[in-house]
Design a protein around this motif. Sequence first.
Motif, PDB file in Angstrom:
ATOM      1  N   GLN A  91       0.840  -1.203   0.000  1.00  0.00           N
ATOM      2  CA  GLN A  91       0.000   0.000   0.000  1.00  0.00           C
ATOM      3  C   GLN A  91       0.879   1.258   0.000  1.00  0.00           C
ATOM      4  O   GLN A  91       0.618   2.223  -0.697  1.00  0.00           O
ATOM      5  CB  GLN A  91      -0.916  -0.035   1.239  1.00  0.00           C
ATOM      6  CG  GLN A  91      -2.188   0.797   1.039  1.00  0.00           C
ATOM      7  CD  GLN A  91      -2.568   1.629   2.282  1.00  0.00           C
ATOM      8  OE1 GLN A  91      -1.952   1.492   3.354  1.00  0.00           O
ATOM      9  NE2 GLN A  91      -3.560   2.481   2.111  1.00  0.00           N
ATOM     10  N   GLN A  92       2.016   1.155   0.745  1.00  0.00           N
ATOM     11  CA  GLN A  92       2.912   2.325   0.801  1.00  0.00           C
ATOM     12  C   GLN A  92       3.507   2.622  -0.571  1.00  0.00           C
ATOM     13  O   GLN A  92       3.595   3.760  -1.010  1.00  0.00           O
ATOM     14  CB  GLN A  92       4.045   2.067   1.833  1.00  0.00           C
ATOM     15  CG  GLN A  92       4.751   3.366   2.249  1.00  0.00           C
ATOM     16  CD  GLN A  92       6.212   3.145   2.675  1.00  0.00           C
ATOM     17  OE1 GLN A  92       6.582   2.022   2.954  1.00  0.00           O
ATOM     18  NE2 GLN A  92       6.989   4.212   2.704  1.00  0.00           N
ATOM     19  N   ASP A  93       3.872   1.526  -1.294  1.00  0.00           N
ATOM     20  CA  ASP A  93       4.429   1.725  -2.648  1.00  0.00           C
ATOM     21  C   ASP A  93       3.415   2.420  -3.550  1.00  0.00           C
ATOM     22  O   ASP A  93       3.757   3.338  -4.296  1.00  0.00           O
ATOM     23  CB  ASP A  93       4.800   0.364  -3.273  1.00  0.00           C
ATOM     24  CG  ASP A  93       6.009  -0.260  -2.590  1.00  0.00           C
ATOM     25  OD1 ASP A  93       6.265  -1.459  -2.794  1.00  0.00           O
ATOM     26  OD2 ASP A  93       6.677   0.482  -1.822  1.00  0.00           O
ATOM     27  N   SER A  94       2.153   1.970  -3.462  1.00  0.00           N
ATOM     28  CA  SER A  94       1.174   2.578  -4.391  1.00  0.00           C
ATOM     29  C   SER A  94       0.899   4.025  -3.989  1.00  0.00           C
ATOM     30  O   SER A  94       0.729   4.888  -4.856  1.00  0.00           O
ATOM     31  CB  SER A  94      -0.112   1.757  -4.451  1.00  0.00           C
ATOM     32  OG  SER A  94      -0.697   1.741  -3.181  1.00  0.00           O
ATOM     33  N   LEU A  95       0.956   4.320  -2.689  1.00  0.00           N
ATOM     34  CA  LEU A  95       0.785   5.741  -2.284  1.00  0.00           C
ATOM     35  C   LEU A  95       1.944   6.577  -2.820  1.00  0.00           C
ATOM     36  O   LEU A  95       1.753   7.674  -3.339  1.00  0.00           O
ATOM     37  CB  LEU A  95       0.733   5.844  -0.745  1.00  0.00           C
ATOM     38  CG  LEU A  95      -0.609   5.485  -0.085  1.00  0.00           C
ATOM     39  CD1 LEU A  95      -0.461   5.457   1.442  1.00  0.00           C
ATOM     40  CD2 LEU A  95      -1.704   6.464  -0.516  1.00  0.00           C
ATOM     41  N   ALA A  96       3.165   5.985  -2.724  1.00  0.00           N
ATOM     42  CA  ALA A  96       4.358   6.705  -3.200  1.00  0.00           C
ATOM     43  C   ALA A  96       4.266   6.934  -4.702  1.00  0.00           C
ATOM     44  O   ALA A  96       4.557   8.022  -5.207  1.00  0.00           O
ATOM     45  CB  ALA A  96       5.619   5.912  -2.851  1.00  0.00           C
ATOM     46  N   ARG A  97       3.796   5.889  -5.412  1.00  0.00           N
ATOM     47  CA  ARG A  97       3.694   6.041  -6.869  1.00  0.00           C
ATOM     48  C   ARG A  97       2.638   7.094  -7.221  1.00  0.00           C
ATOM     49  O   ARG A  97       2.838   7.918  -8.116  1.00  0.00           O
ATOM     50  CB  ARG A  97       3.348   4.697  -7.530  1.00  0.00           C
ATOM     51  CG  ARG A  97       3.313   4.799  -9.043  1.00  0.00           C
ATOM     52  CD  ARG A  97       3.443   3.498  -9.745  1.00  0.00           C
ATOM     53  NE  ARG A  97       4.699   2.807  -9.527  1.00  0.00           N
ATOM     54  CZ  ARG A  97       5.139   1.838 -10.358  1.00  0.00           C
ATOM     55  NH1 ARG A  97       4.452   1.518 -11.429  1.00  0.00           N
ATOM     56  NH2 ARG A  97       6.276   1.211 -10.129  1.00  0.00           N
ATOM     57  N   HIS A  98       1.549   7.085  -6.493  1.00  0.00           N
ATOM     58  CA  HIS A  98       0.488   8.078  -6.753  1.00  0.00           C
ATOM     59  C   HIS A  98       1.031   9.487  -6.541  1.00  0.00           C
ATOM     60  O   HIS A  98       0.828  10.386  -7.368  1.00  0.00           O
ATOM     61  CB  HIS A  98      -0.718   7.817  -5.838  1.00  0.00           C
ATOM     62  CG  HIS A  98      -1.780   8.886  -5.955  1.00  0.00           C
ATOM     63  ND1 HIS A  98      -2.500   9.097  -7.135  1.00  0.00           N
ATOM     64  CD2 HIS A  98      -2.200   9.844  -5.083  1.00  0.00           C
ATOM     65  CE1 HIS A  98      -3.331  10.126  -6.962  1.00  0.00           C
ATOM     66  NE2 HIS A  98      -3.176  10.586  -5.716  1.00  0.00           N
ATOM     67  N   ALA A  99       1.788   9.663  -5.458  1.00  0.00           N
ATOM     68  CA  ALA A  99       2.357  10.999  -5.162  1.00  0.00           C
ATOM     69  C   ALA A  99       3.327  11.403  -6.270  1.00  0.00           C
ATOM     70  O   ALA A  99       3.337  12.564  -6.709  1.00  0.00           O
ATOM     71  CB  ALA A  99       3.070  10.971  -3.814  1.00  0.00           C
ATOM     72  N   ALA A 100       4.094  10.425  -6.751  1.00  0.00           N
ATOM     73  CA  ALA A 100       5.069  10.729  -7.816  1.00  0.00           C
ATOM     74  C   ALA A 100       4.335  11.175  -9.088  1.00  0.00           C
ATOM     75  O   ALA A 100       4.713  12.162  -9.731  1.00  0.00           O
ATOM     76  CB  ALA A 100       5.931   9.503  -8.093  1.00  0.00           C
ATOM     77  N   GLU A 101       3.264  10.466  -9.403  1.00  0.00           N
ATOM     78  CA  GLU A 101       2.503  10.828 -10.614  1.00  0.00           C
ATOM     79  C   GLU A 101       1.815  12.192 -10.445  1.00  0.00           C
ATOM     80  O   GLU A 101       1.804  13.023 -11.351  1.00  0.00           O
ATOM     81  CB  GLU A 101       1.477   9.723 -10.921  1.00  0.00           C
ATOM     82  CG  GLU A 101       2.147   8.433 -11.373  1.00  0.00           C
ATOM     83  CD  GLU A 101       1.172   7.273 -11.530  1.00  0.00           C
ATOM     84  OE1 GLU A 101       1.614   6.184 -11.966  1.00  0.00           O
ATOM     85  OE2 GLU A 101      -0.025   7.459 -11.218  1.00  0.00           O
TER      86      GLU A 101
END
Length: 430
Positions: free
Chosen positions: A3-13
């Motif tokens: 879940q943390q990875d997908s939050l990080a990816r969302h923030a990056a996008e």
Amino acid sequence: MTQQDSLARHAAELAQDHVNSGRLQAAIAALAAFGGRDDGGVSRETLTDIDLAARRYLIEQARALGCEVSTDDCANLFFRRAGKADLPPVLTGSHADTQPVGGKLDGAYGVLAGLEVIAALNEAGIETLRPIEVVAWTNEEGSRFGPGAMGSSAFVDPACLPAYRASVDGANIRFGDALDAALAATDDVPRRPMQRPMSACVELHIEQGPVLERAAVPLGVVTGIQSVRWYRVECTGVMAHAGTTPMDERSDAMATAVGIAHQLYAYAAAEAASQLRLTLGRWQVGPNSVNTIPGKVEFTIDVRCVDEAVLARFEATLDAMMAQARPRQGGVTYQCFFRRPPTHFPAAMLSLIERACARASEQASQGKPLHLTSGAFHDAMYLAEHCPTAMIFVPSKGGISHNAAEETAPHELFLGAQALAYTVAALANQ
Ligand code: HGY
Ligand code: MN
Ligand code: MN
């Protein structure tokens, strides 16, 4: 993916999608006014009054973005956006000094795109786990005071600084005195220690060469930086009258220097297959008079190659050349005053940058990013010894740089900043 990875990816996008091209272009034009030239270029050599004014402008811009500003003993400037946790920051940025006749983008683009990333994060309301720092390194170019990349090398290894302070420019001003004046001009900015831990470093820069443009690709994943060596050669002879001294009775320092230069160019031509690159860029002649036989000629050698063994071979040949070039009277001496082995950036950083560039290019229906080695050196070559480091390139029109005509299309500068935003936001949430 956690879940943390997908939050990080969302923030990056999200960060990538909040980069604003107009804001970036305005920032580039505003900084270029500091030392702006009639031919469209920029003359803002390190620690000149113009450079100090530009630094003050950057400090104000960073404070307006809510950044905390700090400096260090080499007058590097750091613009910090707080993170949720006080962890080692993610570092981005580049240098704000230019060549004597430089362009608007070399170095400046990396600093301003770093500030654009902060503006994008602010606008998107993104809080990152780690702080983010944008740096403006002191004296990357090394043209006024040699060697190059003084600020970043001293940050990584402060033991370098004492020797740097003794370096003098063409007007015999010591770097140490110019540095002290720069620090006095920013006495409202707190000083922090050098060598601070950084969690990662990403430098965005123009390619300054022809590779990306010829491949018609807007973004480059830089895998490394080629090796470089700088030498100072001094030829001495006997000053004498140009009209009264017979040719066979002269000890002409210029004749000695030109003889060595011819041998160097012939060597470089013979080494063409190894892609060795040789530049004899700065000449100083004493007394530099039309009707006096030169008594002293000093010139510099900048030699580079992806294969450091080629530079080692060059140095051995140089030694032999100098020994054999001894004029009847006077002499020839040389010293190496800057040397860097090749830099290789870590695979983990390259794959993140590849992802960041691919998303930006895809959204703009552009070609996939290209992997390439940098022909120019950058501050990242020292940061690579300090933390996981890598670089992103955008094309240079006609492959031109260190020239007033230096240019990159706005949409390419925008894509580079987008790739940087994605990379920095992703790293700041790791
Ligand atoms: O010389 C270099 O490679 C850098 O652009 N200063
Ligand atoms: Mn540069
Ligand atoms: Mn440069």
